[in-house]
Write a protein that holds these residues in place. Structure first.
Motif, short mmCIF file in Angstrom:
data_model
loop_
_atom_site.label_atom_id
_atom_site.label_comp_id
_atom_site.label_asym_id
_atom_site.label_seq_id
_atom_site.Cartn_x
_atom_site.Cartn_y
_atom_site.Cartn_z
N PRO A 1 0.99 -1.16 -0.11
CA PRO A 1 -0.30 -0.26 -0.05
C PRO A 1 0.34 1.23 -0.39
O PRO A 1 0.44 2.26 -0.45
CB PRO A 1 -1.08 -0.22 1.49
N VAL A 2 2.25 1.31 0.38
CA VAL A 2 3.34 2.64 0.18
C VAL A 2 3.24 2.83 -0.65
O VAL A 2 3.28 3.95 -1.01
CB VAL A 2 4.06 2.46 1.44
N ASN A 3 3.28 1.82 -1.93
CA ASN A 3 4.31 2.21 -2.57
C ASN A 3 2.78 2.79 -4.06
O ASN A 3 2.71 3.20 -4.61
CB ASN A 3 4.49 0.84 -3.64
N ILE A 4 1.53 1.45 -4.04
CA ILE A 4 0.40 2.70 -4.35
C ILE A 4 0.28 3.19 -4.01
O ILE A 4 -0.55 4.77 -4.92
CB ILE A 4 -0.59 1.14 -3.82
N ALA A 5 0.15 3.39 -2.79
CA ALA A 5 -0.43 5.07 -2.61
C ALA A 5 0.98 6.46 -2.97
O ALA A 5 -0.06 6.80 -3.76
CB ALA A 5 0.22 5.63 -0.66
N TYR A 6 1.94 6.22 -3.51
CA TYR A 6 2.72 6.62 -4.37
C TYR A 6 2.08 6.57 -5.82
O TYR A 6 2.01 8.16 -6.15
CB TYR A 6 4.19 6.61 -4.47
N GLU A 7 1.66 5.82 -5.93
CA GLU A 7 0.96 5.89 -7.37
C GLU A 7 0.06 6.68 -7.54
O GLU A 7 -0.85 7.76 -8.65
CB GLU A 7 0.98 4.53 -8.26
N ALA A 8 -0.87 6.95 -6.54
CA ALA A 8 -1.81 7.65 -5.85
C ALA A 8 -2.01 8.74 -6.11
O ALA A 8 -2.48 9.91 -7.03
CB ALA A 8 -2.91 6.84 -5.14
N ALA A 9 -0.53 9.42 -5.51
CA ALA A 9 0.20 10.63 -5.06
C ALA A 9 0.67 11.50 -6.82
O ALA A 9 0.46 12.48 -7.02
CB ALA A 9 0.48 10.68 -4.52
N THR A 10 0.92 10.50 -7.38
CA THR A 10 1.64 10.46 -8.57
C THR A 10 0.58 10.92 -10.11
O THR A 10 0.68 10.00 -11.22
CB THR A 10 3.10 10.39 -9.30
N ALA A 11 -1.22 10.43 -9.50
CA ALA A 11 -1.43 10.47 -10.88
C ALA A 11 -2.11 11.08 -11.60
O ALA A 11 -1.72 10.31 -13.31
CB ALA A 11 -2.90 9.76 -10.47
N LEU B 1 0.67 13.12 -12.97
CA LEU B 1 1.95 12.92 -13.37
C LEU B 1 1.92 10.86 -14.78
O LEU B 1 2.84 11.59 -15.26
CB LEU B 1 3.11 12.97 -13.16
N ASN B 2 1.00 10.35 -14.28
CA ASN B 2 1.47 9.27 -14.76
C ASN B 2 2.25 7.88 -14.89
O ASN B 2 2.29 7.69 -15.08
CB ASN B 2 0.37 9.21 -16.42
N ASN C 1 8.61 3.67 -14.27
CA ASN C 1 8.59 3.99 -15.03
C ASN C 1 9.66 4.80 -16.18
O ASN C 1 9.92 4.05 -16.54
CB ASN C 1 7.11 4.28 -16.12
N ARG C 2 9.71 5.82 -15.51
CA ARG C 2 10.52 6.96 -15.96
C ARG C 2 11.99 6.77 -15.74
O ARG C 2 12.32 6.76 -16.73
CB ARG C 2 10.08 8.37 -15.43
N ASP C 3 12.41 6.09 -14.61
CA ASP C 3 13.74 6.02 -14.58
C ASP C 3 14.22 4.94 -14.87
O ASP C 3 15.04 4.44 -15.44
CB ASP C 3 14.02 5.45 -12.77
#
Length: 487
Positions: free
Chosen positions: A218-228, A230-231, A252-254
Motif C-alpha cells: 500500500p505504501v507504493n500504491i499510495a505513491y502511484e495515487a499521489a502521482t496519478a 503525472l501518470n 517507469n520514467r527511471d
C-alpha cells in the motif's frame, strides 16, 4: 496516533549511506534530490512517525560537507509556472528555497537556468540574481535529449553548458518542481568534471516508490495515487532483477531512461558503475518501517484521500477524469473502496437523515463523531467542537461558545467584511474558544484535546473552503470531502 516508522533510525542510517556513496566516487558526489525536502506531508501520512522535515534534518548532519545548487527551467520562468501547494511562481520559489537552506546552515553556491535559449524572461531573472550577489549558470537545450547520446556526450552537447564551480564533496541538486532538469545538470557536471580530470559520481535521493517494499504494498500504491496526474507507474526494475536476481521496485520514467544513462556513463567514464536504476538510489526509508501494518493502514487511507482530492479538483475544473479513474483502479490493487474509510458512510448517513451537509471523524480509539451544518456553524467547525467535547468528557448538550459571542462575529463577517456565509469557520471557532478559555474551564479543557486529533480521519459531505482545509492540515487530521458544493 500509532507510529509505524522509526525516524531516529532513518536520520542515522540514511546519512551514513550517503557518506558511503560519496566515498565510492572519489569524494565527489552529485546528488539529485527528488520530492519535497520541506513539509513532506505525504511521507508523514503514509509512514506515521516520519517527520515532514526528516530529509532536511538528515542532510543537516552532512551540511559541512555539502553545498546546494538550485535548478530552474527557463521554460518555467517564461510560463510563470506556479507551485500549486504554495501559490508562488517557480522563480520566486528559487529565492524561498535559497533562504530556507541558508537559514538552516547550508551553503547555497549557485542557481542554474536550464533549457536556456536566450529567453528574455530568463535573462531578467539572472540579472536580478546577479544584483543580489547570487551566481548563476546556463545550461542549454540539447537537440534530441535524452536519446541522442552522441550529441549529448560531446562538446556541442554537455560540453556547451556552463561548468558549475563547486567546492564540497556533496553537491545537492534540487529544484522548485519536476521537469526542471536536475538529472541533466548532474550528468552535465560529470561530463565537465571528467574533462577537468575530476572523478565524480551521481546518485538519486527519492523517497518513493520504496524500492525494498513489494510492488503492491500500500505504501507504493499510495505513491502511484499521489502521482496519478503525472501518470507514473510503479514497476519491477528489470535491470536489477537481471543483474542480481532480486526484486526491486522503481517507476517507469527511471526504468525507461536507464539505457540512455548507461550509454552516457560509458561515454564519459568508459563504464557504468550502476547495473540498474535502483542502484542509483540512496533511499533507506524501507529499512526504517517499525510497524508494517500501521503503515499499510495509513497508506490505504491516503489512497482514498487522493481519490477525493482528484474528484474535488475535477469538480472545480482543475483536474481530469483520467486521474480519477486511475486512482479508482488502484482501489482494486489495495483491496479497498471509499466506504473502507469509516467516516465516509457515517457522514453520508447523517446527511441523508438530516437533509443538510454533515461531517464525521474517526478518533484514535475508533469512536466515530458526527456533526451537521447549523445556522451558527459549518459542518467542519461543528465537527471539531463535537470531537474535542467528547475527548474532554464534556456533555454534548453543553454549548461552549454562547450565542451572544457568535452573533457579533457573524455581524462583522456579513456587514463589515461583506461576506455571504454567516456560519463560523473552524479557525473562528478556535479563536472564540481561546478568548473564552482563561475564564471558562470547559473551553480550556476542550482546547487541550486538539493534539489528540493528529492522525485522525475525517470526511465532509460538501467541499470545504481553503481555510478549513488548512486548519485540518495543521491539526494533522486527514480530510476528504464529497465533490458537492456548499448549500
Amino acid at each position: 496516533m500509532k507510529q509505524g516508522f522509526d525516524n531516529e533510525k532513518y536520520l542515522r542510517i540514511q546519512s551514513e549511506h550517503i557518506k558511503e556513496r560519496i566515498a565510492q566516487f572519489g569524494n565527489k558526489l552529485y546528488l539529485e534530490l527528488g520530492g519535497k525536502l520541506f513539509d513532506d506531508h505525504h511521507a508523514s501520512r503514509v509512514l506515521p512517525g516520519f517527520q515532514p522535515d526528516s530529509k532536511l534534518r538528515m542532510l543537516q548532519q552532512l551540511s559541512d560537507k555539502a553545498e546546494i545548487v538550485i535548478v530552474i527551467s527557463a521554460r518555467d520562468i517564461e510560463k510563470n509556472k506556479v507551485r500549486s501547494d504554495l501559490g508562488i511562481t517557480y522563480d520566486m520559489d528559487v529565492l524561498r528555497l535559497r533562504n530556507e537552506f541558508r537559514n538552516r546552515g547550508f551553503l547555497v553556491s549557485s542557481v542554474v537556468v536550464t533549457h536556456y535559449n536566450g529567453q528574455s524572461s530568463a535573462d531578467a531573472f539572472r540579472a536580478r540574481l546577479d544584483r543580489m550577489g547570487i551566481r548563476t549558470y546556463c545550461h542549454y537545450t540539447i537537440e534530441g535529449y535524452p536519446t541522442n547520446v552522441a550529441l549529448i556526450d560531446s562538446d556541442e552537447g554537455f560540453g556547451r553548458n556552463d561548468y558549475i564551480e563547486t567546492t564540497r564533496p556533496l553537491v545537492i541538486v534540487t529544484a522548485p518542481g519536476p521537469g526542471s532538469g536536475k538529472m541533466a545538470v548532474c550528468l552535465s557536471q560529470l561530463y565537465n568534471e571528467n574533462k577537468r580530470g575530476v572523478e565524480a559520481g551521481y546518485a538519486k535521493f527519492e523517497t518513493f516508490p520504496v524500492w525494498s517494499l513489494p510492488l503492491k504494498h500500500p505504501v507504493n500504491i499510495a505513491y502511484e495515487a499521489a502521482t496519478a496526474d503525472l501518470n507514473d507507474v510503479n514497476m519491477i526494475d528489470p535491470f536489477h532483477l537481471e543483474a542480481y536476481g532480486k526484486t526491486a521496485i522503481n517507476y517507469n520514467r527511471d526504468i525507461e531512461i536507464f539505457p540512455v544513462l548507461d550509454a552516457l556513463f560509458e561515454g564519459i567514464y568508459g563504464s557504468n558503475p550502476y547495473k540498474s536504476p535502483t542502484d542509483m538510489g540512496v533511499n533507506m526509508v524501507g529499512f526504517c518501517i517499525s510497524d508494517d501494518q500501521v503503515c499499510r493502514e495509513a497508506s490505504r487511507q491516503e489512497i482514498i484521500r487522493r481519490y477525493f482530492t482528484a474528484l474535488n479538483r475535477m469538480a472545480q475544473g482543475d483536474g481530469n477524469e483520467a486521474e480519477v479513474n486511475k486512482i479508482a483502479l488502484l482501489f482494486r490493487q489495495a483491496e479497498i473502496n471509499p466506504e473502507y474509510r469509516r467516516p465516509i458512510p457515517a457522514a453520508r448517513a447523517r446527511a441523508e437523515r438530516d437533509g443538510v451537509p454533515c461531517s464525521a471523524i474517526e478518533l484514535a480509539d475508533g469512536t466515530i463523531i458526527t456533526a451537521q451544518t447549523s445556522q451558527l456553524l459549518g459542518p467542519s467547525a461543528a465537527l471539531i467542537l463535537n470531537a474535542i467535547k467528547h475527548l474532554a468528557g464534556i456533555d454534548h448538550a453543553v454549548r461552549l461558545i454562547p450565542q451572544t459571542l457568535i452573533e457579533p462575529i457573524q455581524h462583522t463577517k456579513l456587514t463589515y467584511l461583506r461576506g455571504r456565509n454567516p456560519r463560523l469557520h473552524t479557525d473562528e471557532v478556535l479563536v472564540a474558544l481561546s478568548v473564552l478559555s482563561p475564564r471558562d474551564e470547559l473551553c480550556r479543557r476542550a482546547l487541550e484535546q486538539l493534539p489528540q486529533l493528529a492522525g485522525c480521519q475525517a470526511h465532509c459531505t460538501v467541499m470545504l473552503g481553503e481555510v478549513d482545509h488548512k486548519i485540518f492540515q495543521k491539526l494533522g487530521v486527514g480530510l476528504t470531502c464529497d465533490p458537492a458544493r456548499k448549500r
